[in-house]
Scaffold this motif. Sequence first.
Motif, short mmCIF file in Angstrom:
data_model
loop_
_atom_site.label_atom_id
_atom_site.label_comp_id
_atom_site.label_asym_id
_atom_site.label_seq_id
_atom_site.Cartn_x
_atom_site.Cartn_y
_atom_site.Cartn_z
N THR A 264 16.35 43.18 59.08
CA THR A 264 17.68 43.72 59.39
C THR A 264 18.79 42.72 59.06
N SER A 265 18.44 41.59 58.46
CA SER A 265 19.42 40.54 58.16
C SER A 265 20.51 41.01 57.19
N ASN A 266 21.73 40.63 57.49
CA ASN A 266 22.86 40.96 56.60
C ASN A 266 22.82 40.14 55.31
N SER A 267 22.00 39.09 55.27
CA SER A 267 21.96 38.22 54.09
C SER A 267 21.03 38.73 52.98
N LEU A 268 20.32 39.82 53.22
CA LEU A 268 19.42 40.34 52.19
C LEU A 268 20.22 40.90 51.02
N HIS A 269 19.73 40.64 49.81
CA HIS A 269 20.35 41.24 48.62
C HIS A 269 20.28 42.76 48.78
N PRO A 270 21.31 43.50 48.37
CA PRO A 270 21.31 44.96 48.54
C PRO A 270 20.07 45.65 47.96
N GLN A 271 19.54 45.15 46.86
CA GLN A 271 18.36 45.80 46.27
C GLN A 271 17.09 45.46 47.05
N VAL A 272 17.04 44.30 47.66
CA VAL A 272 15.93 43.98 48.57
C VAL A 272 16.03 44.90 49.79
N ARG A 273 17.23 45.02 50.32
CA ARG A 273 17.48 45.91 51.46
C ARG A 273 17.00 47.32 51.13
N TYR A 274 17.31 47.79 49.92
CA TYR A 274 16.93 49.14 49.51
C TYR A 274 15.41 49.28 49.42
N LYS A 275 14.74 48.28 48.89
CA LYS A 275 13.27 48.33 48.80
C LYS A 275 12.66 48.47 50.19
N ILE A 276 13.18 47.70 51.13
CA ILE A 276 12.68 47.79 52.51
C ILE A 276 12.97 49.18 53.07
N ASP A 277 14.19 49.66 52.87
CA ASP A 277 14.54 51.00 53.35
C ASP A 277 13.62 52.06 52.75
N LEU A 278 13.31 51.92 51.48
CA LEU A 278 12.47 52.92 50.82
C LEU A 278 11.05 52.88 51.37
N LEU B 10 22.06 53.77 52.69
CA LEU B 10 20.75 54.34 52.97
C LEU B 10 19.94 53.51 53.96
N SER B 11 20.57 52.50 54.56
CA SER B 11 19.83 51.64 55.47
C SER B 11 19.34 52.42 56.68
N ILE B 12 18.06 52.27 56.98
CA ILE B 12 17.51 52.93 58.17
C ILE B 12 17.99 52.24 59.44
N CYS C 53 14.23 58.60 50.27
CA CYS C 53 15.14 58.02 49.27
C CYS C 53 14.34 57.75 48.01
N PHE C 54 14.94 57.97 46.85
CA PHE C 54 14.20 57.75 45.62
C PHE C 54 14.89 56.84 44.62
N PHE C 55 16.20 56.82 44.56
CA PHE C 55 16.88 56.01 43.56
C PHE C 55 17.93 55.14 44.22
#
Length: 168
Positions: free
Chosen positions: A133-147, A162-164, A153-155
Amino acid sequence: MTFLPKKVHKICLANVPIVSVDVVILNHFRNKVLLFKRNNNPLKGVYYTLGGRVFKNESIIDTATRKLDEEAGLIVQKKELFFGGIMEEFFENSIYKSIDTHNVNIFLGYIACEKLSVRLDEQHTKCEWFNITSNSLHPQVRYKIDLIYNKECFFYDPGANLSIFGKQ
C-alpha cells in the motif's frame, strides 16, 4: 534462445513492441512486494519488478524462471509461479539514446520468504521489501499488484484510479 546482437535489438526496440515477462515477488502474508533498484534505463534508479524480454521459442514460464535466476540468483520451480496479468508498459527512454520503450508485459506472481537470499546482477544496485500500500511504489508496480488482487482490470491506464486500496 539467444541474445539479439545490439544492432538488431536496437532496430527492434525502435520499431516494434517487445514481449516481456516480469515477476511480482510477494511475501507470505501478501502485504509486501520485493522490488529491485534499477541500474539502467528505462527506469534507472527506480525500484521495480524483475523481468525482461522473451527469447524466440522460449515459453513465458521459462522466461520468468530464467530472469529470476539471472537477475536475483533465485531458483524457482515453475509450479511456484502464478499468473498475475498482462499490461503494456511505455517508457520515454531505453538503454539506447533517443529510443523509447514499448513492452507487452506478461507478469507472474511468486510468494517468497522475506529472508530470501538474493544475488543481484549488474542491472540492479539493491533490493528492498515495500508494503503493497506504499505511496512510493511506481504506478506500474502498483497496477501489477492491483491486477493480481483484482482480476477485473486488464489494461494499465495511467489516468485511471484502479487501486484496490483506494486513491493513493
